[in-house]
Design a protein around this motif. Sequence first.
Motif, PDB file in Angstrom:
ATOM      1  N   CYS A  42       4.176   6.604   5.979  1.00 47.45           N
ATOM      2  CA  CYS A  42       3.647   7.692   6.571  1.00 47.45           C
ATOM      3  C   CYS A  42       3.800   8.111   8.094  1.00 47.45           C
ATOM      4  O   CYS A  42       3.372   8.998   8.485  1.00 47.45           O
ATOM      5  CB  CYS A  42       2.004   8.081   6.500  1.00 47.45           C
ATOM      6  SG  CYS A  42       0.872   6.890   7.266  1.00 47.45           S
ATOM      7  N   VAL A  48       0.029  13.642   6.065  1.00 50.56           N
ATOM      8  CA  VAL A  48      -1.366  13.253   5.711  1.00 50.56           C
ATOM      9  C   VAL A  48      -2.189  14.523   6.263  1.00 50.56           C
ATOM     10  O   VAL A  48      -2.991  15.069   5.608  1.00 50.56           O
ATOM     11  CB  VAL A  48      -1.719  12.045   6.185  1.00 50.56           C
ATOM     12  CG1 VAL A  48      -3.212  11.783   5.685  1.00 50.56           C
ATOM     13  CG2 VAL A  48      -0.989  11.056   5.478  1.00 50.56           C
ATOM     14  N   ALA A  58      -5.801  13.292   0.961  1.00 51.23           N
ATOM     15  CA  ALA A  58      -4.604  12.389   1.314  1.00 51.23           C
ATOM     16  C   ALA A  58      -4.640  11.268   2.292  1.00 51.23           C
ATOM     17  O   ALA A  58      -5.682  11.456   3.362  1.00 51.23           O
ATOM     18  CB  ALA A  58      -3.713  13.451   2.035  1.00 51.23           C
ATOM     19  N   GLY A  60      -2.756   7.683   4.237  1.00 48.04           N
ATOM     20  CA  GLY A  60      -1.659   7.293   4.342  1.00 48.04           C
ATOM     21  C   GLY A  60      -1.442   5.573   4.513  1.00 48.04           C
ATOM     22  O   GLY A  60      -2.596   4.995   4.704  1.00 48.04           O
TER      23      GLY A  60
END
Length: 86
Positions: A42, A48, A58, A60
Amino acid sequence: MPFDQVFYESLWGSIHHHDYWQFIMPRIPAAVAQKKILDVGCGCGFLVQQLRELDADAWGLEVSQYAIDNSHVPDFIKLGDVRSIP
């Protein structure tokens, strides 16, 4: 290869290179709200952050401590390698 400041600056000029999200976000369905999403690799977590603003759960996963240290959402990014997920 270390994913450190030199890596990000030589690749994009900065860890905060976010124009990719304009390509990605329209392809993510509006149905992300209330969904669990893992962004592997990420970087600094910009995607995110955008997904969380859409009410997605969400998170990462990132191998670069530098990216996490310069993250938009450090509380939602974990240091790790996808190969170590059971």
